[in-house]
Design a protein around this motif. Sequence first.
Motif, short mmCIF file in Angstrom:
data_model
loop_
_atom_site.label_atom_id
_atom_site.label_comp_id
_atom_site.label_asym_id
_atom_site.label_seq_id
_atom_site.Cartn_x
_atom_site.Cartn_y
_atom_site.Cartn_z
N ILE A 344 12.97 85.40 40.10
CA ILE A 344 14.15 84.54 39.93
C ILE A 344 14.38 83.67 41.17
CG2 ILE A 344 16.67 84.59 39.71
CD1 ILE A 344 16.37 86.97 37.86
N LYS A 345 14.22 84.26 42.36
CA LYS A 345 14.44 83.48 43.59
C LYS A 345 13.43 82.34 43.67
CE LYS A 345 15.06 83.97 48.56
NZ LYS A 345 14.32 82.75 48.88
N THR A 346 12.16 82.64 43.37
CA THR A 346 11.14 81.60 43.41
C THR A 346 11.45 80.50 42.39
OG1 THR A 346 9.47 83.23 44.07
CG2 THR A 346 8.68 81.13 43.18
N GLY A 347 11.83 80.90 41.19
CA GLY A 347 12.14 79.91 40.16
C GLY A 347 13.35 79.07 40.49
N LEU A 348 14.39 79.68 41.04
CA LEU A 348 15.60 78.94 41.40
C LEU A 348 15.32 77.95 42.53
CD1 LEU A 348 18.39 81.67 41.21
CD2 LEU A 348 17.97 79.80 39.62
N ASP A 349 14.50 78.39 43.49
CA ASP A 349 14.12 77.47 44.57
C ASP A 349 13.37 76.26 44.02
OD1 ASP A 349 15.31 79.09 46.42
OD2 ASP A 349 13.44 80.09 47.04
N ALA A 350 12.47 76.52 43.07
CA ALA A 350 11.71 75.41 42.48
C ALA A 350 12.63 74.48 41.70
CB ALA A 350 10.60 75.96 41.57
N ILE A 351 13.54 75.06 40.92
CA ILE A 351 14.46 74.24 40.14
C ILE A 351 15.37 73.43 41.05
CG2 ILE A 351 16.43 74.36 38.57
CD1 ILE A 351 15.06 76.70 37.22
N GLN A 352 15.81 74.05 42.15
CA GLN A 352 16.66 73.33 43.10
C GLN A 352 15.90 72.14 43.70
OE1 GLN A 352 19.89 73.99 43.70
NE2 GLN A 352 19.93 72.08 44.86
N GLY A 353 14.62 72.34 44.01
CA GLY A 353 13.82 71.23 44.55
C GLY A 353 13.66 70.11 43.53
N ILE A 376 10.46 71.43 35.40
CA ILE A 376 11.67 72.26 35.27
C ILE A 376 11.57 73.14 34.03
CG2 ILE A 376 14.16 72.21 34.85
CD1 ILE A 376 14.30 69.69 36.56
N SER A 377 11.13 72.55 32.91
CA SER A 377 11.02 73.30 31.67
C SER A 377 10.01 74.44 31.80
CB SER A 377 10.62 72.37 30.53
OG SER A 377 10.50 73.09 29.32
N ARG A 378 8.85 74.16 32.42
CA ARG A 378 7.84 75.21 32.59
C ARG A 378 8.33 76.33 33.49
NH1 ARG A 378 4.26 70.71 32.61
NH2 ARG A 378 4.39 70.59 34.89
N THR A 379 9.06 75.96 34.55
CA THR A 379 9.60 76.98 35.46
C THR A 379 10.60 77.88 34.75
OG1 THR A 379 9.31 75.49 37.35
CG2 THR A 379 10.79 77.38 37.64
N ILE A 416 20.29 76.63 33.89
CA ILE A 416 20.23 75.57 34.89
C ILE A 416 19.10 74.62 34.56
CG2 ILE A 416 19.69 75.10 37.31
CD1 ILE A 416 21.17 77.67 38.02
N SER A 417 17.93 75.18 34.21
CA SER A 417 16.78 74.33 33.92
C SER A 417 17.05 73.47 32.70
CB SER A 417 15.54 75.20 33.69
OG SER A 417 15.71 75.96 32.54
N ASN A 418 17.68 74.01 31.67
CA ASN A 418 17.97 73.23 30.48
C ASN A 418 18.92 72.09 30.77
OD1 ASN A 418 16.32 74.80 28.88
ND2 ASN A 418 17.98 76.24 28.35
N ARG A 419 19.95 72.34 31.61
CA ARG A 419 20.87 71.26 31.94
C ARG A 419 20.16 70.17 32.70
NH1 ARG A 419 24.33 75.59 33.34
NH2 ARG A 419 23.93 75.20 35.55
N ASP A 420 19.26 70.55 33.64
CA ASP A 420 18.54 69.53 34.40
C ASP A 420 17.63 68.72 33.51
OD1 ASP A 420 19.77 70.17 36.75
OD2 ASP A 420 18.26 71.64 37.36
N VAL A 421 17.00 69.37 32.54
CA VAL A 421 16.12 68.65 31.63
C VAL A 421 16.93 67.63 30.83
CG1 VAL A 421 14.67 68.87 29.59
CG2 VAL A 421 14.41 70.49 31.46
N GLU A 422 18.10 68.06 30.34
CA GLU A 422 18.95 67.15 29.56
C GLU A 422 19.39 65.96 30.41
OE1 GLU A 422 22.06 69.58 28.18
OE2 GLU A 422 20.83 70.64 26.69
N ARG A 423 19.75 66.22 31.68
CA ARG A 423 20.17 65.12 32.56
C ARG A 423 19.02 64.14 32.78
NH1 ARG A 423 23.19 68.72 37.23
NH2 ARG A 423 25.02 69.31 35.99
N SER A 424 17.83 64.70 33.02
CA SER A 424 16.69 63.81 33.29
C SER A 424 16.35 62.97 32.07
CB SER A 424 15.48 64.63 33.72
OG SER A 424 15.09 65.47 32.67
N GLN A 425 16.41 63.62 30.87
CA GLN A 425 16.09 62.88 29.67
C GLN A 425 17.14 61.78 29.42
OE1 GLN A 425 15.79 65.96 26.78
NE2 GLN A 425 13.61 66.38 27.21
N SER A 426 18.43 62.05 29.75
CA SER A 426 19.47 61.03 29.57
C SER A 426 19.23 59.86 30.54
CB SER A 426 20.85 61.65 29.84
OG SER A 426 21.09 62.68 28.91
N ALA A 427 18.81 60.21 31.74
CA ALA A 427 18.57 59.16 32.71
C ALA A 427 17.41 58.26 32.27
CB ALA A 427 18.25 59.77 34.09
#
Length: 428
Positions: A344-353, A376-379, A416-427
């Motif tokens: 989880i720590k590794t994945g959260l760090d990757a998602i944060q990056g 993000i989705s793969r992580t 968190i990853s799903n929200r980031d994916v949605e934001r990126s797709q909206s952008a």
Amino acid sequence: MGWWIALDGRRRTFVVLTAAVVLVSIAYALNIRFVLAGPQAVTAIDDIGEAVAAALASGACVWAARRASGRVRLGWALMAISTGLWAAGEVVWSIYEVGLRVPVPSPSLADVGFLLAVPFAVAGIRAFWSDAALGTSSRWRVWFDGVIVAIALTSTAWGFGLRTVYGADGPWAAKALNLAYPLSDIVVGTVLILAIRRATGQQKGRMAFLLAGVAAYSLADSAFSYLSAQGAIASVGNILDTGWFAGFLLIALAATYPSAPAKLALKPAQLDLWQLALPWMTLLLASAGDVYSALSGHELDLFMSSLTATLAILLTVNMIIERKEFLEMLSEIESSRSTLNKEIKTGLDAIQGFSNQLKDVERSELDDVRRIAADISRTAERLDRAVEEILSTDDEEGAGVGLAAHVPLGLNAASISNRDVERSQSAV
């Protein structure tokens, strides 16, 4: 009376039948004890009543077998044969005592029916064992517990009269016959206790009534063997004969016990506390046998000393095994926690990056945005798989409690990853 109103029609009928069995058994015992109907009538009621009770049990088992399927159907069919053979033996017994009014020879054709009933009872109870594992009962430990139960029951029987039966004088055939009954009851009781260890939620009530029935007629068997060895069989009967009468009626109740609706098992079932403690309750019976022997003036002989020593060794080994399994379980829980936290720590760090790279979307290229969203989705998927694999392994080992606090953390990572994916797709 709220509990009565809450019952459906079949359960109300079962409660009424249970009450009737209790009352009839009490009347049966009182008639034998006080010879209320006269000596000859009491003997007839005693013998014929036992045959009728066994026949009712056989009929109830046939009814249960026709309504069941699979191994449960086989179990009730075998129990029907067992109780039917016992009823046939009692009919022969009644012909001697009631019809011909002569003492029953020992051995006789009645003993053939009585003893042939034992292997069918053992096979029938064995068929009730659930294929689904319950706690440690899925391992070789169930047989280890079985050895402890068998030795404890043997020690109990030895203290309460089996010793006297073994040491009695007389023809070898009569002695072997008197030993066969209590020993066969020990085998049946051991298998039944192991079956209850593996009983599912829908079987527990039935198995409890079955255990009560077997215990009742086993007590009568042992008492009969003890009195026969002492030459103290009463001409009219003994109140302990109620054990056979009530025992077979309890087996009939077990066969007609209302079934609970089947439930879909999402994970391996766990043992209830009473199921876990049941084998060890036999040790209390063994202790009671020792106390009875001491109070009745019997000295502790070599055989009983050997049984006690063997029980002590097996209990010590069992405690060591249980402690070892407990420590292994704690080690697995700690290892699972460490692995899950690391993932989880590794994945959260990757998602944060990835999230930081998405802050300046306007200056990013379209392909870069898509690439980051895919990362993000793969992580997130990798995190979900890690959580599911660890929790699945944990459930199989029966140690799911230790990981419960970490489940929300894994779900938060996925969200968190799903929200980031949605934001990126909206952008985009």
